[in-house]
Enzyme design. Structure first.
Site, PDB file in Angstrom:
ATOM      1  N   ARG A  93       0.834  -1.207   0.000  1.00 27.09           N
ATOM      2  CA  ARG A  93       0.000   0.000   0.000  1.00 27.09           C
ATOM      3  C   ARG A  93       0.869   1.258   0.000  1.00 27.09           C
ATOM      4  NH1 ARG A  93      -4.422   1.583   4.676  1.00 27.09           N
ATOM      5  NH2 ARG A  93      -4.720   3.774   4.097  1.00 27.09           N
ATOM      6  N   CYS A 169     -18.712  -1.378   2.566  1.00 24.79           N
ATOM      7  CA  CYS A 169     -17.846  -0.249   2.862  1.00 24.79           C
ATOM      8  C   CYS A 169     -18.450   0.514   4.032  1.00 24.79           C
ATOM      9  CB  CYS A 169     -17.775   0.649   1.641  1.00 24.79           C
ATOM     10  SG  CYS A 169     -16.778   2.107   1.922  1.00 24.79           S
ATOM     11  N   HIS A 199     -16.865   4.193  -2.894  1.00 30.15           N
ATOM     12  CA  HIS A 199     -15.988   5.370  -2.771  1.00 30.15           C
ATOM     13  C   HIS A 199     -16.327   6.432  -3.823  1.00 30.15           C
ATOM     14  CE1 HIS A 199     -12.730   3.168  -0.193  1.00 30.15           C
ATOM     15  NE2 HIS A 199     -13.953   3.025   0.274  1.00 30.15           N
ATOM     16  N   TYR A 253     -14.406  10.653  -0.425  1.00 32.09           N
ATOM     17  CA  TYR A 253     -13.500  10.340  -1.538  1.00 32.09           C
ATOM     18  C   TYR A 253     -13.711  11.227  -2.759  1.00 32.09           C
ATOM     19  CZ  TYR A 253     -11.822   6.202   0.914  1.00 32.09           C
ATOM     20  OH  TYR A 253     -11.234   5.367   1.823  1.00 32.09           O
TER      21      TYR A 253
HETATM   22  P1  NAD Z   1      -3.982  -5.949   6.819  1.00 37.29           P
HETATM   23  O1  NAD Z   1      -2.783  -5.391   6.181  1.00 37.29           O
HETATM   24  O2  NAD Z   1      -4.004  -6.080   8.280  1.00 37.29           O
HETATM   25  O3  NAD Z   1      -4.296  -7.357   6.146  1.00 37.29           O
HETATM   26  C1  NAD Z   1      -5.208  -8.261   6.716  1.00 37.29           C
HETATM   27  C2  NAD Z   1      -4.661  -9.662   6.653  1.00 37.29           C
HETATM   28  O4  NAD Z   1      -4.720 -10.168   5.331  1.00 37.29           O
HETATM   29  C3  NAD Z   1      -3.195  -9.769   7.063  1.00 37.29           C
HETATM   30  O5  NAD Z   1      -3.100 -10.445   8.298  1.00 37.29           O
HETATM   31  C4  NAD Z   1      -2.562 -10.518   5.893  1.00 37.29           C
HETATM   32  O6  NAD Z   1      -1.577 -11.450   6.295  1.00 37.29           O
HETATM   33  C5  NAD Z   1      -3.753 -11.183   5.254  1.00 37.29           C
HETATM   34  N1  NAD Z   1      -3.568 -11.665   3.890  1.00 37.29           N
HETATM   35  C6  NAD Z   1      -2.831 -11.152   2.880  1.00 37.29           C
HETATM   36  N2  NAD Z   1      -2.950 -11.926   1.782  1.00 37.29           N
HETATM   37  C7  NAD Z   1      -3.806 -12.933   2.086  1.00 37.29           C
HETATM   38  C8  NAD Z   1      -4.349 -14.042   1.373  1.00 37.29           C
HETATM   39  N3  NAD Z   1      -4.011 -14.287   0.108  1.00 37.29           N
HETATM   40  N4  NAD Z   1      -5.205 -14.871   2.024  1.00 37.29           N
HETATM   41  C9  NAD Z   1      -5.540 -14.659   3.307  1.00 37.29           C
HETATM   42  N5  NAD Z   1      -5.053 -13.628   4.028  1.00 37.29           N
HETATM   43  C10 NAD Z   1      -4.204 -12.776   3.430  1.00 37.29           C
HETATM   44  O7  NAD Z   1      -5.207  -5.122   6.286  1.00 37.29           O
HETATM   45  P2  NAD Z   1      -6.328  -4.233   6.975  1.00 37.29           P
HETATM   46  O8  NAD Z   1      -5.796  -2.880   7.117  1.00 37.29           O
HETATM   47  O9  NAD Z   1      -6.902  -4.915   8.129  1.00 37.29           O
HETATM   48  O10 NAD Z   1      -7.372  -4.220   5.798  1.00 37.29           O
HETATM   49  C11 NAD Z   1      -7.833  -5.431   5.248  1.00 37.29           C
HETATM   50  C12 NAD Z   1      -8.542  -5.207   3.954  1.00 37.29           C
HETATM   51  O11 NAD Z   1      -9.790  -4.598   4.176  1.00 37.29           O
HETATM   52  C13 NAD Z   1      -7.809  -4.309   2.975  1.00 37.29           C
HETATM   53  O12 NAD Z   1      -7.982  -4.793   1.671  1.00 37.29           O
HETATM   54  C14 NAD Z   1      -8.482  -2.967   3.155  1.00 37.29           C
HETATM   55  O13 NAD Z   1      -8.379  -2.164   2.025  1.00 37.29           O
HETATM   56  C15 NAD Z   1      -9.888  -3.401   3.420  1.00 37.29           C
HETATM   57  N6  NAD Z   1     -10.747  -2.472   4.145  1.00 37.29           N
HETATM   58  C16 NAD Z   1     -11.925  -2.190   3.571  1.00 37.29           C
HETATM   59  C17 NAD Z   1     -12.818  -1.364   4.188  1.00 37.29           C
HETATM   60  C18 NAD Z   1     -14.081  -1.045   3.472  1.00 37.29           C
HETATM   61  O14 NAD Z   1     -14.663  -0.005   3.698  1.00 37.29           O
HETATM   62  N7  NAD Z   1     -14.519  -1.897   2.566  1.00 37.29           N
HETATM   63  C19 NAD Z   1     -12.531  -0.828   5.446  1.00 37.29           C
HETATM   64  C20 NAD Z   1     -11.306  -1.153   6.026  1.00 37.29           C
HETATM   65  C21 NAD Z   1     -10.428  -1.988   5.364  1.00 37.29           C
HETATM   66  C1  G6P Z   2     -12.303   3.828   4.986  1.00 39.99           C
HETATM   67  C2  G6P Z   2     -12.669   3.147   3.728  1.00 39.99           C
HETATM   68  C3  G6P Z   2     -11.934   1.910   3.529  1.00 39.99           C
HETATM   69  C4  G6P Z   2     -10.465   2.186   3.627  1.00 39.99           C
HETATM   70  C5  G6P Z   2     -10.162   2.650   5.002  1.00 39.99           C
HETATM   71  C6  G6P Z   2      -8.713   3.040   5.158  1.00 39.99           C
HETATM   72  O1  G6P Z   2     -12.440   5.143   4.666  1.00 39.99           O
HETATM   73  O2  G6P Z   2     -14.031   2.969   3.586  1.00 39.99           O
HETATM   74  O3  G6P Z   2     -12.319   1.316   2.345  1.00 39.99           O
HETATM   75  O4  G6P Z   2      -9.735   1.053   3.347  1.00 39.99           O
HETATM   76  O5  G6P Z   2     -10.971   3.671   5.429  1.00 39.99           O
HETATM   77  O6  G6P Z   2      -8.431   3.148   6.518  1.00 39.99           O
HETATM   78  P1  G6P Z   2      -6.937   3.141   7.047  1.00 39.99           P
HETATM   79  O7  G6P Z   2      -7.047   3.355   8.515  1.00 39.99           O
HETATM   80  O8  G6P Z   2      -6.380   1.807   6.667  1.00 39.99           O
HETATM   81  O9  G6P Z   2      -6.247   4.243   6.335  1.00 39.99           O
HETATM   82 MN    MN Z   3     -14.475   1.640   1.871  1.00 36.26          MN
END
Ligand code: NAD
Ligand code: G6P
Ligand code: MN
Length: 433
Positions: A93, A169, A199, A253
């Protein structure tokens, strides 16, 4: 009882999810939660998984928490599969955020070149998960958070046989809470008609106790005191005349598209001083995992709310609850358009208010988006489709087209430079190229 599988279980957000299931246990009897991760995330999985175990023990509930690196073992007979993984972890990232800045282009994890590359890394993995699901739990629902959630949902709809997929989201919840705060009322009194893309979602109208308060909200959006944004997005106030002109409530966004130069200047400044958002989050994550290790801790710590995804499990658990109990309440989710927004293809993913039934979300048709934003939304949808195709085929020219047609990238020349540099930087996570 219900079997939940969470892929990317080592995420620092997992305690949110566990808290959500604990709170709803009476109507949503979850018996097993399988947290799945990969070898690289093993330590995180153990720390957060042990906290999850302490949380259910404290709550006194018969929920079994399983930790595993074996996805296929976990998926067998699952009812709901939630995905929250990050291919390449936060180091990847940071590259998505930093490389475009060198070319004076927005560096962001879900928009512009960064969003493209997060999609290229993520889509092959989600499609593998879908293949496993087809074989091991064909009736399960896939509830995806993994970003870019709109593009990922689009890819699942187009390139996998899984039809029971919903993308989630926390932005809509965040908008609702921000509006409630600006109006100084309880969020339960506020309703928003959401429609658009992930977004790239708009509030078409806003109601307080059922009466439209759109004008008041637009006025509030132009007040620099009300930072209506997410923790990960700089909260510049909106131009009131512009917002009145479009007659819509933008999401945080949208600033990348309508305030591109201010946002770029802010990113350059903050990446040079405190680091990109990924680098800030790396520190936040370290602190969170130190807390999670404490054997006395058995609740979700409030510090987790500093992450941009705060409250996202509210969306996940409410969705699962409403599908399981056929609640037919209204929730904004990413689902197949089916004509709900006229200018978007029926088979594409959109983010829109839906009635949530046991057969899944039923989008509430809006007719069409106002002409002022229709073109941008269509352009982003085209970008997501071409990007998903590039992710599946590994075709260089398709990836270049995706990069070039993104509205945040100024030319084919700059697109190519960014593409080449990012393909090289991410090559270990892009086996298809
Ligand atoms: P993170 O960096 O903590 O990753 C979460 C876990 O995924 C890690 O423990 C990692 O080892 C694991 N991982 C990586 N590749 C993998 C695979 N192939 N199979 C299984 N596990 C795997 O990430 P985070 O900050 O907790 O965010 C997780 C995801 O959720 C990201 O893609 C982020 O963009 C997304 N997210 C989305 C929203 C939303 O609004 N939709 C909100 C927050 C986070
Ligand atoms: C929220 C979004 C997620 C995004 C996250 C990032 O705004 O809806 O999709 O991944 O924030 O949060 P972070 O704490 O990882 O910057
Ligand atoms: Mn989101």
């Amino acid at each position: 009882g219900i079997k939940i599988v969470t892929i990317g279980g080592g995420s620092s957000y997992t305690p949110e999810l566990i808290e959500g299931f604990i709170k709803r246990y009476d109507e949503l009897p979850v018996r097993e939660i399988w947290l799945v991760d990969i070898n690289k995330g093993k330590d995180k999985l153990n720390i957060v998984g042990n906290l999850a175990k302490r949380m259910v023990e404290k709550a006194g509930l018969p929920i079994d928490i399983h930790l595993t690196l074996n996805r296929r073992e976990a998926l067998k007979d699952a009812d709901f599969v939630t995905t929250q993984f990050r291919v390449g972890l936060l180091d990847a990232r940071a590259k998505d955020e930093r490389i475009p800045l060198k070319y004076d282009v927005i560096g962001q994890e879900t928009n512009g070149p960064g969003g493209l590359f997060k999609g290229l890394r993520t889509i092959p993995v989600i499609l593998e998960i879908c293949k496993d699901m087809e074989e091991l739990c064909p009736d399960a629902w896939l509830v995806n958070f993994t970003n870019p959630a709109g593009m990922v949902t689009e890819a699942v709809l187009r390139y996998s046989p899984i039809k029971k997929v919903v993308g989630l989201c926390n932005v809509p919840i965040g908008m609702k809470m921000g509006i409630a705060k600006a109006l100084d009322v309880d969020a339960s009194r506020v309703q928003v008609d959401f429609a658009g893309l992930n977004h790239m979602v708009f509030g078409l109208d806003v109601y307080l106790d059922g009466k439209s308060v759109k004008e008041e909200v637009i006025t509030a959006l132009g007040n620099p005191q009300n930072e209506m944004t997410m923790n990960n997005i700089a909260g510049f106030a909106w131009d009131r005349d512009f917002i009145k002109g479009i007659g819509l409530i933008p999401c945080g966004y949208h600033r990348y598209y309508f305030k591109t130069d201010e946002m770029l200047a802010e990113e350059k400044e903050s990446s040079a001083t405190k680091g990109t958002r990924a680098e800030v989050v790396q520190q936040l994550e370290k602190d969170l995992f130190e807390l999670y290790k404490d054997p006395e801790l058995n609740i979700k710590p409030p510090q987790l709310e500093k992450r941009g995804g705060a409250y996202y499990s509210e969306a996940a658990c409410s969705l699962i609850d409403s599908i399981y109990n056929d609640k037919r309440d209204i929730q904004p989710v990413n689902t197949r358009n089916n004509g709900a927004i006229a200018s978007i293809p029926d088979e594409s993913a959109i983010e829109i208010n839906c009635v949530i039934t046991k057969e899944g979300p039923r989008p509430i048709a809006i007719g069409d988006l106002p002409v002022a934003v229709r073109g941008l939304v269509q352009q982003i949808k085209s970008f997501e489709r071409v990007a998903a195709e590039a992710a599946v085929t590994g075709d260089y020219q398709t990836a270049l087209v995706a990069m070039t047609i993104n509205p945040l990238v100024p030319s084919d020349t700059i697109a190519k430079k960014i593409l080449d540099e990012m393909l090289e930087a991410h090559k270990d996570d892009l086996p298809q190229f």
